[in-house]
Structures are given as C-alpha cells and as structure tokens.
Scaffold this motif. Structure first.
Motif, PDB file in Angstrom:
ATOM      1  N   PRO A 198     -16.390  -2.272 -65.069  1.00  0.00           N
ATOM      2  CA  PRO A 198     -17.754  -1.839 -65.433  1.00  0.00           C
ATOM      3  C   PRO A 198     -18.301  -2.691 -66.571  1.00  0.00           C
ATOM      4  CG  PRO A 198     -16.126  -0.283 -66.277  1.00  0.00           C
ATOM      5  CD  PRO A 198     -15.381  -1.255 -65.409  1.00  0.00           C
ATOM      6  N   LEU A 199     -19.380  -3.429 -66.294  1.00  0.00           N
ATOM      7  CA  LEU A 199     -19.916  -4.352 -67.289  1.00  0.00           C
ATOM      8  C   LEU A 199     -21.330  -4.019 -67.744  1.00  0.00           C
ATOM      9  CD1 LEU A 199     -18.733  -7.753 -65.746  1.00  0.00           C
ATOM     10  CD2 LEU A 199     -17.698  -6.524 -67.648  1.00  0.00           C
ATOM     11  N   SER A 200     -22.079  -3.290 -66.944  1.00  0.00           N
ATOM     12  CA  SER A 200     -23.503  -3.127 -67.236  1.00  0.00           C
ATOM     13  C   SER A 200     -23.765  -2.225 -68.434  1.00  0.00           C
ATOM     14  CB  SER A 200     -24.225  -2.561 -66.008  1.00  0.00           C
ATOM     15  OG  SER A 200     -23.658  -1.330 -65.621  1.00  0.00           O
ATOM     16  N   ASN A 201     -22.905  -1.239 -68.664  1.00  0.00           N
ATOM     17  CA  ASN A 201     -23.093  -0.332 -69.794  1.00  0.00           C
ATOM     18  C   ASN A 201     -22.830  -1.084 -71.095  1.00  0.00           C
ATOM     19  OD1 ASN A 201     -22.971   1.712 -71.767  1.00  0.00           O
ATOM     20  ND2 ASN A 201     -22.334   3.205 -70.235  1.00  0.00           N
ATOM     21  N   LYS A 202     -23.791  -1.085 -71.998  1.00  0.00           N
ATOM     22  CA  LYS A 202     -23.656  -1.854 -73.234  1.00  0.00           C
ATOM     23  C   LYS A 202     -23.144  -1.009 -74.397  1.00  0.00           C
ATOM     24  CE  LYS A 202     -27.246  -5.112 -71.856  1.00  0.00           C
ATOM     25  NZ  LYS A 202     -28.519  -5.751 -72.203  1.00  0.00           N
ATOM     26  N   SER A 203     -22.574   0.147 -74.115  1.00  0.00           N
ATOM     27  CA  SER A 203     -22.014   0.982 -75.159  1.00  0.00           C
ATOM     28  C   SER A 203     -20.961   0.210 -75.937  1.00  0.00           C
ATOM     29  CB  SER A 203     -21.375   2.233 -74.538  1.00  0.00           C
ATOM     30  OG  SER A 203     -20.636   2.934 -75.505  1.00  0.00           O
ATOM     31  N   PRO A 204     -21.010   0.234 -77.274  1.00  0.00           N
ATOM     32  CA  PRO A 204     -20.039  -0.525 -78.072  1.00  0.00           C
ATOM     33  C   PRO A 204     -18.590  -0.197 -77.722  1.00  0.00           C
ATOM     34  CG  PRO A 204     -21.795   0.319 -79.475  1.00  0.00           C
ATOM     35  CD  PRO A 204     -21.989   0.944 -78.120  1.00  0.00           C
ATOM     36  N   GLU A 205     -18.332   1.066 -77.355  1.00  0.00           N
ATOM     37  CA  GLU A 205     -16.967   1.463 -77.048  1.00  0.00           C
ATOM     38  C   GLU A 205     -16.402   0.682 -75.871  1.00  0.00           C
ATOM     39  OE1 GLU A 205     -19.447   3.569 -77.575  1.00  0.00           O
ATOM     40  OE2 GLU A 205     -18.838   4.297 -79.561  1.00  0.00           O
ATOM     41  N   LEU A 206     -17.271   0.255 -74.940  1.00  0.00           N
ATOM     42  CA  LEU A 206     -16.791  -0.453 -73.766  1.00  0.00           C
ATOM     43  C   LEU A 206     -16.375  -1.888 -74.069  1.00  0.00           C
ATOM     44  CD1 LEU A 206     -19.129   0.724 -70.877  1.00  0.00           C
ATOM     45  CD2 LEU A 206     -16.785   1.406 -71.356  1.00  0.00           C
ATOM     46  N   LEU A 207     -16.686  -2.376 -75.259  1.00  0.00           N
ATOM     47  CA  LEU A 207     -16.345  -3.746 -75.614  1.00  0.00           C
ATOM     48  C   LEU A 207     -15.128  -3.811 -76.529  1.00  0.00           C
ATOM     49  CD1 LEU A 207     -19.908  -5.229 -76.180  1.00  0.00           C
ATOM     50  CD2 LEU A 207     -18.521  -5.187 -74.110  1.00  0.00           C
ATOM     51  N   ALA A 355     -17.259  -9.337 -91.559  1.00  0.00           N
ATOM     52  CA  ALA A 355     -16.606  -9.808 -90.337  1.00  0.00           C
ATOM     53  C   ALA A 355     -16.608  -8.741 -89.249  1.00  0.00           C
ATOM     54  CB  ALA A 355     -15.172 -10.236 -90.646  1.00  0.00           C
ATOM     55  N   VAL A 356     -16.463  -7.477 -89.632  1.00  0.00           N
ATOM     56  CA  VAL A 356     -16.509  -6.386 -88.653  1.00  0.00           C
ATOM     57  C   VAL A 356     -17.840  -6.403 -87.909  1.00  0.00           C
ATOM     58  CG1 VAL A 356     -16.555  -3.878 -88.355  1.00  0.00           C
ATOM     59  CG2 VAL A 356     -14.874  -4.900 -89.896  1.00  0.00           C
ATOM     60  N   ALA A 357     -18.927  -6.547 -88.661  1.00  0.00           N
ATOM     61  CA  ALA A 357     -20.261  -6.561 -88.050  1.00  0.00           C
ATOM     62  C   ALA A 357     -20.485  -7.835 -87.242  1.00  0.00           C
ATOM     63  CB  ALA A 357     -21.320  -6.426 -89.135  1.00  0.00           C
ATOM     64  N   MET A 358     -20.051  -8.982 -87.768  1.00  0.00           N
ATOM     65  CA  MET A 358     -20.232 -10.250 -87.063  1.00  0.00           C
ATOM     66  C   MET A 358     -19.420 -10.283 -85.769  1.00  0.00           C
ATOM     67  SD  MET A 358     -20.345 -13.130 -90.103  1.00  0.00           S
ATOM     68  CE  MET A 358     -20.366 -14.460 -88.909  1.00  0.00           C
ATOM     69  N   TRP A 359     -18.209  -9.733 -85.816  1.00  0.00           N
ATOM     70  CA  TRP A 359     -17.388  -9.655 -84.610  1.00  0.00           C
ATOM     71  C   TRP A 359     -18.107  -8.826 -83.543  1.00  0.00           C
ATOM     72  CZ3 TRP A 359     -15.401  -5.267 -82.260  1.00  0.00           C
ATOM     73  CH2 TRP A 359     -14.494  -5.480 -81.229  1.00  0.00           C
ATOM     74  N   GLY A 360     -18.723  -7.699 -83.969  1.00  0.00           N
ATOM     75  CA  GLY A 360     -19.471  -6.871 -83.030  1.00  0.00           C
ATOM     76  C   GLY A 360     -20.624  -7.621 -82.396  1.00  0.00           C
ATOM     77  N   ASP A 361     -21.367  -8.379 -83.204  1.00  0.00           N
ATOM     78  CA  ASP A 361     -22.479  -9.169 -82.671  1.00  0.00           C
ATOM     79  C   ASP A 361     -21.969 -10.239 -81.699  1.00  0.00           C
ATOM     80  OD1 ASP A 361     -24.213  -7.706 -84.240  1.00  0.00           O
ATOM     81  OD2 ASP A 361     -24.314  -9.202 -85.845  1.00  0.00           O
ATOM     82  N   TYR A 362     -20.845 -10.840 -82.047  1.00  0.00           N
ATOM     83  CA  TYR A 362     -20.258 -11.904 -81.232  1.00  0.00           C
ATOM     84  C   TYR A 362     -19.875 -11.383 -79.849  1.00  0.00           C
ATOM     85  CZ  TYR A 362     -16.523 -15.168 -79.761  1.00  0.00           C
ATOM     86  OH  TYR A 362     -15.714 -16.023 -79.059  1.00  0.00           O
ATOM     87  N   VAL A 363     -19.132 -10.270 -79.792  1.00  0.00           N
ATOM     88  CA  VAL A 363     -18.685  -9.766 -78.492  1.00  0.00           C
ATOM     89  C   VAL A 363     -19.864  -9.236 -77.672  1.00  0.00           C
ATOM     90  CG1 VAL A 363     -16.345  -9.274 -79.293  1.00  0.00           C
ATOM     91  CG2 VAL A 363     -18.058  -7.468 -79.382  1.00  0.00           C
ATOM     92  N   HIS A 364     -20.884  -8.681 -78.339  1.00  0.00           N
ATOM     93  CA  HIS A 364     -22.056  -8.215 -77.597  1.00  0.00           C
ATOM     94  C   HIS A 364     -22.833  -9.386 -76.992  1.00  0.00           C
ATOM     95  CE1 HIS A 364     -21.382  -4.230 -79.339  1.00  0.00           C
ATOM     96  NE2 HIS A 364     -22.202  -3.778 -78.425  1.00  0.00           N
ATOM     97  N   ARG A 365     -22.912 -10.491 -77.724  1.00  0.00           N
ATOM     98  CA  ARG A 365     -23.597 -11.669 -77.184  1.00  0.00           C
ATOM     99  C   ARG A 365     -22.860 -12.206 -75.960  1.00  0.00           C
ATOM    100  NH1 ARG A 365     -22.530 -16.875 -77.703  1.00  0.00           N
ATOM    101  NH2 ARG A 365     -21.166 -16.617 -79.520  1.00  0.00           N
ATOM    102  N   LEU A 366     -21.537 -12.314 -76.063  1.00  0.00           N
ATOM    103  CA  LEU A 366     -20.754 -12.792 -74.923  1.00  0.00           C
ATOM    104  C   LEU A 366     -20.854 -11.830 -73.742  1.00  0.00           C
ATOM    105  CD1 LEU A 366     -17.471 -14.172 -76.580  1.00  0.00           C
ATOM    106  CD2 LEU A 366     -19.548 -15.411 -75.937  1.00  0.00           C
TER     107      LEU A 366
END
Length: 391
Positions: A198-207, A355-366
C-alpha cells in the motif's frame, strides 16, 4: 565498439561515475537497513529487502544510477537495448572478509549473469584497509577502491577475480549484475512486490520501517548459526559504536527477548542524558541516526524551532539499558571491531532534533516520487527515472 566475442579480457574502469552525494546517500541507506550477508563478515541491503521492510521509498535513489549504469554497460559491450538488471544490492565487507579467485558465472544457478558492475562507495586507506580488487590477468589487474569509481566487466571466466581480505574498517560497494535473459529481470519482480504494497496513503506511520526477523540482524563469527552466544545485533551494534545507548519506553519488556525488542518503542541516551523522543522501533532510530551522520554538515547551520527535550537518565533506565546491551551485544569487542570505522560522534541533541524532522521530509519526498512513478513502471514493466520538475 567493443565486441565480447573477439577480445579475451573485457573490463572498463569509470572514475568518478557516482557523485559524492550519491555515495553518501547509498551509505546511509545501507548502514540503516543492512542485514547479515551471503558470506562471513559481509552485510547486504537488497531492493527487495527495502520493500519488504516498509522502506520501498528508499529504492528511489537507486533508480537513476541503475539506468545510467545499464546504458554504459550496453554501450561498452555493444548490446544496446538487450540487457536487463538481474540484481542490485549494497554490500559491505568488514574485517576478515575476502574472496579467492573466482568468476561470477562459476555457480550453475548464476549462469544468467552476463555482465557486472561494482560501484565503490568509500575509499581504500581512509575508510578501510585491505579489500583491493584483482583480476587474474589482463589490463586493470588491480583496482584500488575509490569513492565514486565503477568497474564493469564480463561476468565470466575471462574476468576471474579476487578481493583481498579486509583488515580494518568497512568496505562498501553497490553491485549490479546484468542479464540478456528477460526471465531474470529484477524490475519485473520488484514491480510485483511494489504492487502488493500500500503506497497511496501518505500517513506518516506508513513510512516507518518495520524490522525483518531477528536472525537477519544477528551477526556471529559462526555464519551458519543465529544462536551463537558470542555475536551481536547489527542495529544495536551500529548505534553503540556511534555512542548511543537504547532505552525502551516500556520498562516491563524483557531484555533477553531480542525479537520483541526489534519492534518496541524506544529512546536514545548518551552518558547521563536521555533524548526524550520516542522512536517507533530500533530500525526507525537507526535510520534517523544514520541520516544525522550523513547530514551533519547541513545540520550545523539548521535552525531549531521546537523545544529540545533532554532529561536526566534515571538509574533504573541506566541499569536496564546496560542489561539490554549485554544481551544484544554478547560480544561487544567483536561489534566494535567489525564497525570500527564508524567512530562515536559527539551528540548534539539540538541537531538530532532537526534530523528527525529532516528525515521525515526526506522519506515523504521519496514516497511521493515512488507513488508518481509506480503507474508508469506498471505499464512498462520496467523501472526507470522520471523527471519531477513539473510534479
């Protein structure tokens, strides 16, 4: 154009084929996701493993590199539009790892491999000792690994090769094999795995990463046994050599149950200080810490907007953390020896917060890029780079 039928030795060295950023990004991915490898003292990260551990977005940095390499291999060997990527993986060799003279097709189940590419992600002498690559004869007889360099060659007996024993540090490469046989196309297999995710859901927990089974992270000198009492958990070991202690949020958790500990919530500590941020599991913590190591120079100038919560480490937390370390690092000396190149970094909790916040932005972009790409990959049954300038 080179013709593999009329030359005895076919190989090519491509200096600085990968940028410094690409090498560091792949190093981050490997050091935060790797498992026990295919031979003693070797660790590996495959694309299928990333998908299986809820890190499908981390295959995106590989895509343009695979494409460029395939084009270069096809051009050099005169087989344009004929090749398929058969395997892609990050592989690190620690102290004691070596390989004697062999060719890539000397095992019957690997006969489908026709060409190989080895991409060096760190430097001989600076990052590791030993580990030089040798061809048995012909040109480019010895290759001294240098970050960004790539060697491509025919994966057959004409390019019998060996690797010297690594005597210190961690030798890191990305290896690719190419096949003329579409039945061994890695892309089709990866797309099938992605289509089930499942990829379409952008919930942070799924990443957030989900650790694999514990035996995939347990390293021991007895490579055949995951029950070796003198081994260590890779995730805990990498955090340990970087200077971090693990404190589990639920104090009722048994320190002797390593499989349970892989998926429990935790915090990180150093010395008498506890970083009061809850990571979902140890792989989540390791990814953020390795991201911090990768981005240290950028984080020095980052602005911290949120309140940094660092609290004293209680005696009970310290005692339980020590018990955990004795279970997860049964052979602490071995862990420190294997990952000696890491080196403890002085912890700037303010930078780790960023870094916690930047990591979150990084994985969401990918993740966003992956969601955009997948329909195109499904249609073509091929993984290829798309431009995101207009997305």
């Amino acid at each position: 154009m080179a013709n593999p039928e009329d030359q005895e030795h076919l190989r090519l060295l491509l200096p600085n084929f990968l940028s410094a950023r690409e090498c560091k990004e792949l190093e981050f991915i490997h050091k935060s996701n790797c498992t026990v490898g295919y031979r003693p003292n070797v660790f590996s990260t495959t694309l299928s493993h990333l998908i299986a551990t809820n890190c499908a977005h981390l295959i995106m940095p590989f895509v343009p590199i695979r494409e460029r390499l395939k084009e270069k291999v096809e051009e050099f060997f005169g087989c344009e539009y004929e090749l398929f990527v058969e395997f892609t993986g990050l592989i690190s060799w620690s102290r004691g790892a070596s390989i004697g003279w062999h060719s890539d097709d000397n095992r019957p189940y690997l006969k489908q491999r026709h060409f190989a590419a080895v991409c060096y992600l760190n430097n001989y002498g600076d990052d590791f000792k030993g580990g030089r690559f040798h061809f048995q004869d012909g040109d480019l007889a010895t290759i001294v690994p240098s970050s960004g360099d790539v060697v491509i060659y025919t994966a057959d007996s004409r390019n019998t090769h060996s690797v010297d024993e690594v005597t210190g540090g961690e030798r890191l490469t990305m290896a690719l094999w190419f096949s003329r046989d579409a039945a061994h196309d890695e892309d089709a297999k990866l797309i099938t795995l992605l289509s089930r995710t499942p990829l379409s859901n952008k919930s942070p927990e799924l990443l957030l990463p989900l650790p694999a089974s514990s035996n995939m992270y347990w390293f021991s000198l007895d490579h055949a046994s995951s029950d070796d009492q003198f081994g260590f958990d890779i995730c805990c070991a990498r955090l340990h050599v970087l200077g971090y202690d693990v404190v589990y949020s639920d104090e009722k958790i048994s320190c002797s149950n390593i499989p349970e500990l892989l998926i429990e919530r935790l915090r990180l500590a150093r010395g008498d200080e506890l970083f009061d941020y809850e990571f979902v599991n140890i792989l989540h913590a390791l990814q953020v810490v390795q991201f911090y190591c990768w981005k240290t120079s950028d984080l020095k100038f980052a602005q911290v907007e949120s309140t940094i919560k660092v609290v004293p480490l209680s005696q009970s937390q310290r005692d339980k953390s020590l018990r955990l370390k004795s279970e997860s690092l049964k052979d602490r000396h071995l862990a420190e020896s294997v990952f000696s190149s890491e080196g403890a970094k002085h912890s700037h909790w303010a930078q780790l917060t960023v870094a916690v916040a930047m990591w979150g932005d990084y994985v969401h972009r990918l993740h966003k890029e992956l969601v955009i790409c997948l329909p195109h990959w499904n249609s073509h049954q091929s993984i290829f780079h798309l431009s995101f300038d207009d997305k």
